[in-house]
Design a protein around this motif. Structure first.
Motif, PDB file in Angstrom:
ATOM      1  N   TYR A 224       3.483  -4.611  -4.786  1.00 51.21           N
ATOM      2  CA  TYR A 224       2.894  -4.230  -6.079  1.00 51.21           C
ATOM      3  C   TYR A 224       1.511  -4.866  -6.247  1.00 51.21           C
ATOM      4  O   TYR A 224       0.545  -4.216  -6.672  1.00 51.21           O
ATOM      5  CB  TYR A 224       3.826  -4.664  -7.219  1.00 51.21           C
ATOM      6  CG  TYR A 224       3.258  -4.382  -8.595  1.00 51.21           C
ATOM      7  CD1 TYR A 224       3.292  -3.096  -9.130  1.00 51.21           C
ATOM      8  CD2 TYR A 224       2.670  -5.410  -9.349  1.00 51.21           C
ATOM      9  CE1 TYR A 224       2.762  -2.841 -10.394  1.00 51.21           C
ATOM     10  CE2 TYR A 224       2.136  -5.155 -10.603  1.00 51.21           C
ATOM     11  CZ  TYR A 224       2.193  -3.868 -11.121  1.00 51.21           C
ATOM     12  OH  TYR A 224       1.663  -3.619 -12.372  1.00 51.21           O
ATOM     13  N   ALA A 225       1.430  -6.151  -5.872  1.00 52.96           N
ATOM     14  CA  ALA A 225       0.148  -6.843  -6.028  1.00 52.96           C
ATOM     15  C   ALA A 225      -0.917  -6.261  -5.108  1.00 52.96           C
ATOM     16  O   ALA A 225      -2.109  -6.197  -5.463  1.00 52.96           O
ATOM     17  CB  ALA A 225       0.335  -8.332  -5.734  1.00 52.96           C
ATOM     18  N   ALA A 226      -0.523  -5.814  -3.915  1.00 53.82           N
ATOM     19  CA  ALA A 226      -1.503  -5.279  -2.959  1.00 53.82           C
ATOM     20  C   ALA A 226      -2.147  -3.987  -3.457  1.00 53.82           C
ATOM     21  O   ALA A 226      -3.250  -3.635  -3.021  1.00 53.82           O
ATOM     22  CB  ALA A 226      -0.824  -5.036  -1.618  1.00 53.82           C
ATOM     23  N   LYS A 227      -1.502  -3.300  -4.394  1.00 57.73           N
ATOM     24  CA  LYS A 227      -2.036  -2.042  -4.897  1.00 57.73           C
ATOM     25  C   LYS A 227      -2.958  -2.229  -6.117  1.00 57.73           C
ATOM     26  O   LYS A 227      -3.530  -1.249  -6.614  1.00 57.73           O
ATOM     27  CB  LYS A 227      -0.881  -1.105  -5.275  1.00 57.73           C
ATOM     28  CG  LYS A 227      -0.023  -0.695  -4.076  1.00 57.73           C
ATOM     29  CD  LYS A 227       1.141   0.156  -4.512  1.00 57.73           C
ATOM     30  CE  LYS A 227       2.043   0.515  -3.310  1.00 57.73           C
ATOM     31  NZ  LYS A 227       3.223   1.307  -3.736  1.00 57.73           N
ATOM     32  N   GLN A 228      -3.050  -3.450  -6.584  1.00 57.32           N
ATOM     33  CA  GLN A 228      -3.894  -3.696  -7.754  1.00 57.32           C
ATOM     34  C   GLN A 228      -5.378  -3.642  -7.360  1.00 57.32           C
ATOM     35  O   GLN A 228      -5.766  -4.122  -6.288  1.00 57.32           O
ATOM     36  CB  GLN A 228      -3.573  -5.064  -8.369  1.00 57.32           C
ATOM     37  CG  GLN A 228      -2.112  -5.209  -8.804  1.00 57.32           C
ATOM     38  CD  GLN A 228      -1.692  -4.103  -9.749  1.00 57.32           C
ATOM     39  OE1 GLN A 228      -2.376  -3.835 -10.752  1.00 57.32           O
ATOM     40  NE2 GLN A 228      -0.583  -3.432  -9.424  1.00 57.32           N
ATOM     41  N   VAL A 235     -11.464  -9.099  -0.446  1.00 53.54           N
ATOM     42  CA  VAL A 235     -11.070  -9.003   0.961  1.00 53.54           C
ATOM     43  C   VAL A 235     -10.111 -10.127   1.366  1.00 53.54           C
ATOM     44  O   VAL A 235      -9.107  -9.898   2.058  1.00 53.54           O
ATOM     45  CB  VAL A 235     -12.314  -9.028   1.877  1.00 53.54           C
ATOM     46  CG1 VAL A 235     -11.913  -8.961   3.341  1.00 53.54           C
ATOM     47  CG2 VAL A 235     -13.239  -7.877   1.524  1.00 53.54           C
ATOM     48  N   LYS A 236     -10.391 -11.350   0.937  1.00 54.19           N
ATOM     49  CA  LYS A 236      -9.560 -12.494   1.320  1.00 54.19           C
ATOM     50  C   LYS A 236      -8.151 -12.373   0.755  1.00 54.19           C
ATOM     51  O   LYS A 236      -7.149 -12.551   1.459  1.00 54.19           O
ATOM     52  CB  LYS A 236     -10.200 -13.797   0.852  1.00 54.19           C
ATOM     53  CG  LYS A 236     -11.401 -14.201   1.675  1.00 54.19           C
ATOM     54  CD  LYS A 236     -11.890 -15.588   1.246  1.00 54.19           C
ATOM     55  CE  LYS A 236     -13.070 -16.043   2.118  1.00 54.19           C
ATOM     56  NZ  LYS A 236     -13.553 -17.383   1.734  1.00 54.19           N
ATOM     57  N   LEU A 237      -8.086 -12.061  -0.569  1.00 56.82           N
ATOM     58  CA  LEU A 237      -6.760 -11.935  -1.180  1.00 56.82           C
ATOM     59  C   LEU A 237      -5.969 -10.787  -0.556  1.00 56.82           C
ATOM     60  O   LEU A 237      -4.751 -10.889  -0.350  1.00 56.82           O
ATOM     61  CB  LEU A 237      -6.900 -11.715  -2.687  1.00 56.82           C
ATOM     62  CG  LEU A 237      -7.392 -12.911  -3.508  1.00 56.82           C
ATOM     63  CD1 LEU A 237      -7.527 -12.536  -4.980  1.00 56.82           C
ATOM     64  CD2 LEU A 237      -6.435 -14.097  -3.359  1.00 56.82           C
ATOM     65  N   ASN A 238      -6.659  -9.703  -0.261  1.00 55.02           N
ATOM     66  CA  ASN A 238      -5.992  -8.561   0.365  1.00 55.02           C
ATOM     67  C   ASN A 238      -5.435  -8.946   1.745  1.00 55.02           C
ATOM     68  O   ASN A 238      -4.326  -8.549   2.127  1.00 55.02           O
ATOM     69  CB  ASN A 238      -6.983  -7.403   0.495  1.00 55.02           C
ATOM     70  CG  ASN A 238      -6.284  -6.104   0.863  1.00 55.02           C
ATOM     71  OD1 ASN A 238      -5.173  -5.842   0.421  1.00 55.02           O
ATOM     72  ND2 ASN A 238      -6.927  -5.302   1.682  1.00 55.02           N
ATOM     73  N   LYS A 239      -6.237  -9.720   2.494  1.00 59.17           N
ATOM     74  CA  LYS A 239      -5.807 -10.172   3.811  1.00 59.17           C
ATOM     75  C   LYS A 239      -4.587 -11.099   3.695  1.00 59.17           C
ATOM     76  O   LYS A 239      -3.618 -10.983   4.469  1.00 59.17           O
ATOM     77  CB  LYS A 239      -6.954 -10.912   4.516  1.00 59.17           C
ATOM     78  CG  LYS A 239      -6.621 -11.391   5.924  1.00 59.17           C
ATOM     79  CD  LYS A 239      -6.328 -10.233   6.851  1.00 59.17           C
ATOM     80  CE  LYS A 239      -6.086 -10.712   8.267  1.00 59.17           C
ATOM     81  NZ  LYS A 239      -5.735  -9.601   9.179  1.00 59.17           N
ATOM     82  N   TYR A 240      -4.613 -12.008   2.724  1.00 57.56           N
ATOM     83  CA  TYR A 240      -3.489 -12.923   2.528  1.00 57.56           C
ATOM     84  C   TYR A 240      -2.209 -12.156   2.177  1.00 57.56           C
ATOM     85  O   TYR A 240      -1.110 -12.472   2.666  1.00 57.56           O
ATOM     86  CB  TYR A 240      -3.809 -13.928   1.425  1.00 57.56           C
ATOM     87  CG  TYR A 240      -4.928 -14.889   1.789  1.00 57.56           C
ATOM     88  CD1 TYR A 240      -5.188 -15.216   3.114  1.00 57.56           C
ATOM     89  CD2 TYR A 240      -5.712 -15.469   0.798  1.00 57.56           C
ATOM     90  CE1 TYR A 240      -6.222 -16.079   3.444  1.00 57.56           C
ATOM     91  CE2 TYR A 240      -6.743 -16.337   1.110  1.00 57.56           C
ATOM     92  CZ  TYR A 240      -6.994 -16.631   2.445  1.00 57.56           C
ATOM     93  OH  TYR A 240      -8.013 -17.492   2.761  1.00 57.56           O
ATOM     94  N   LEU A 241      -2.336 -11.149   1.345  1.00 51.95           N
ATOM     95  CA  LEU A 241      -1.165 -10.370   0.958  1.00 51.95           C
ATOM     96  C   LEU A 241      -0.616  -9.575   2.149  1.00 51.95           C
ATOM     97  O   LEU A 241       0.601  -9.415   2.298  1.00 51.95           O
ATOM     98  CB  LEU A 241      -1.492  -9.407  -0.183  1.00 51.95           C
ATOM     99  CG  LEU A 241      -1.411 -10.017  -1.592  1.00 51.95           C
ATOM    100  CD1 LEU A 241      -1.891  -9.028  -2.627  1.00 51.95           C
ATOM    101  CD2 LEU A 241       0.022 -10.447  -1.907  1.00 51.95           C
ATOM    102  N   GLU A 242      -1.519  -9.086   2.977  1.00 47.75           N
ATOM    103  CA  GLU A 242      -1.061  -8.381   4.179  1.00 47.75           C
ATOM    104  C   GLU A 242      -0.247  -9.309   5.087  1.00 47.75           C
ATOM    105  O   GLU A 242       0.770  -8.911   5.663  1.00 47.75           O
ATOM    106  CB  GLU A 242      -2.260  -7.836   4.952  1.00 47.75           C
ATOM    107  CG  GLU A 242      -2.903  -6.615   4.310  1.00 47.75           C
ATOM    108  CD  GLU A 242      -4.090  -6.113   5.121  1.00 47.75           C
ATOM    109  OE1 GLU A 242      -4.371  -6.718   6.197  1.00 47.75           O
ATOM    110  OE2 GLU A 242      -4.725  -5.147   4.695  1.00 47.75           O
TER     111      GLU A 242
END
Length: 426
Positions: A224-228, A235-242
């Motif tokens: 859910y968070a990755a779609k926000q 970029v960093k937060l997206n990478k961490y969530l991945e």
């Protein structure tokens, strides 16, 4: 095996062994009683013949009543009621005991009217000669009131003679007792091991289920968070969530594997057989494996386009994927090559998975199918696993009555072979 079935088998086995042991003890008791009776009759007949010879030498008539009195198991008193001499008595005793084959030591004493005491005679060995012996018991002979001309005979080793003559029976009884002790000890270990196995299975089930609940929540929240929009722009937060999602999925896969292994003892209930094409299933395994490990090269070779197998397609796919995944994980980075060959013989169809990896050391290759066993490898600390993949593969093969083997290739890599009987191929 169900616990109730195990209990029945253990109980029946115990009853059988106890029954055989009881019969052996009854036979031993009967043999002991028969031996006592036989030796008692030999002694009685020998002493009766001694009395007959004494009366014959004295030209006297034999008394009507039996002159032989059995005082105890090893002590006899003989009322001659006529004069006799000690050397003659000893000669007759040796002669008659030899006739009835009484090969045991004895000693005798004669009543002396003058001293009113039992006078010790000699200790006669089994060879028939008088000798000095530590077993002499001169005080063991007591007077018999009312008698004048009599003698007494004692057999000091009589009880030991019973035991030695029944040596075979004692050996058989001892062996049966040993079997009973080993059986009880084995059952105790079996029940103890079963208890530990149940505790281990319950622990694994509880642990994995407890892990799955928070893990599912982590995956839902992470997806859910990755779609926000805020996360997608960072970029960093997206990478961490991945990374979180990827590792959570990997952990979820390991948990599922552990659950499958924990249920392996009852896995035969989950086998659902149907007809499917082995070649098609292996093609699907190949495609999915290449999606995960793009650097690998997988070749599938079959003489026929279709082999119809009556088995559980889901588990067949899983074991083929497990074997292929292991080859890719431990193969050389960037140049892993796996060949899947379907080979027909007279009685079976063999599926051979050959790779160009480092192989398995000889000291470890016999244990790769054991539960939780992992082969130590250099520079492979980053490869994750619990050592349950090949155990699961072996379990499924056993449930389908397939033979699985693993061997190092002559040059490089290993070959895992699954042999399926021809009668299972439609």
């Amino acid at each position: 095996m169900k616990l109730s079935t195990l209990n029945i088998i253990v109980f029946v086995g115990l009853i059988a062994i106890v029954g055989v042991l009881t019969m052996q003890l009854l036979m031993l008791n009967q043999a002991y009683a028969f031996e006592k009776k036989e030796i008692g009759e030999k002694i009685h007949f020998a002493l009766q013949d001694v009395v007959n010879k004494i009366y014959r030498d004295n030209n006297s008539d034999l008394p009507a009543a039996s002159p032989i009195k059995k005082v105890s198991e090893d002590y006899y008193v003989v009322n001659v009621d006529d004069t006799f001499e000690a050397p003659i008595l000893e000669y007759y005793l040796n002669l008659e005991f030899q006739k009835v084959k009484m090969d045991m030591d004895y000693e005798y004493a004669i009543y002396d009217c003058a001293s009113d005491e039992m006078v010790y005679g000699e200790y006669i060995s089994s060879s028939g000669t008088a000798e000095k012996n530590e077993k002499k018991c001169e005080n063991c002979f007591t007077k018999k009131e009312g008698l004048v001309y009599y003698f007494a005979v004692r057999f000091p080793d009589l009880k030991y003679s019973y035991i030695s003559s029944l040596q075979q029976y004692w050996i058989y009884t001892g062996v049966l007792f040993l079997v009973l002790v080993i059986y009880v000890y084995s059952v105790f270990l079996l029940l103890k091991q079963k208890k530990y196995s149940e505790l281990q299975k319950d622990f694994i089930n509880n642990m994995t289920h407890e892990f799955k609940t928070p893990l599912s929540s982590i995956l839902i929240a992470s997806n859910y968070a990755a779609k926000q929009p805020e996360i997608e722009r960072n970029v960093k937060l997206n990478k961490y969530l991945e990374i979180i999602i990827e590792q959570s999925n990997k952990l979820n896969l390991h948990i599922e594997k552990i659950l499958n292994v924990a249920k392996s003892d009852e896995m035969h209930r989950g086998i659902h057989k149907k007809e499917f094409n082995i070649v098609d299933s292996l093609e699907l395994v190949k495609e999915n494996a290449l999606l995960k490990y793009g650097h690998a090269n997988v070749n599938l070779t079959s003489l026929k386009d279709s082999y119809s197998l009556y088995a559980d397609e889901f588990h067949f796919y899983n074991i083929a994927f497990n074997i292929l995944e292991n080859a890719m994980k431990y193969g050389p980075n960037g140049s892993t090559e796996v060949n899947i060959n379907l080979v027909e013989t007279d009685k079976k169809l063999e599926i051979r998975f050959s790779d160009n990896g480092p192989g398995i050391p000889k000291d470890h290759i016999d244990y790769v199918f054991d539960r939780f066993y992992r082969v130590p490898r250099e520079n492979r600390e980053e490869v994750e696993g619990f050592g349950i993949g090949l155990f699961y593969v072996k379990k499924i093969c056993d449930l389908h009555k397939w033979k699985i083997s693993i061997a190092n290739n002559p040059e490089k890599g290993i070959t895992v072979t699954i042999a399926i009987p021809k009668k299972q191929i439609q």
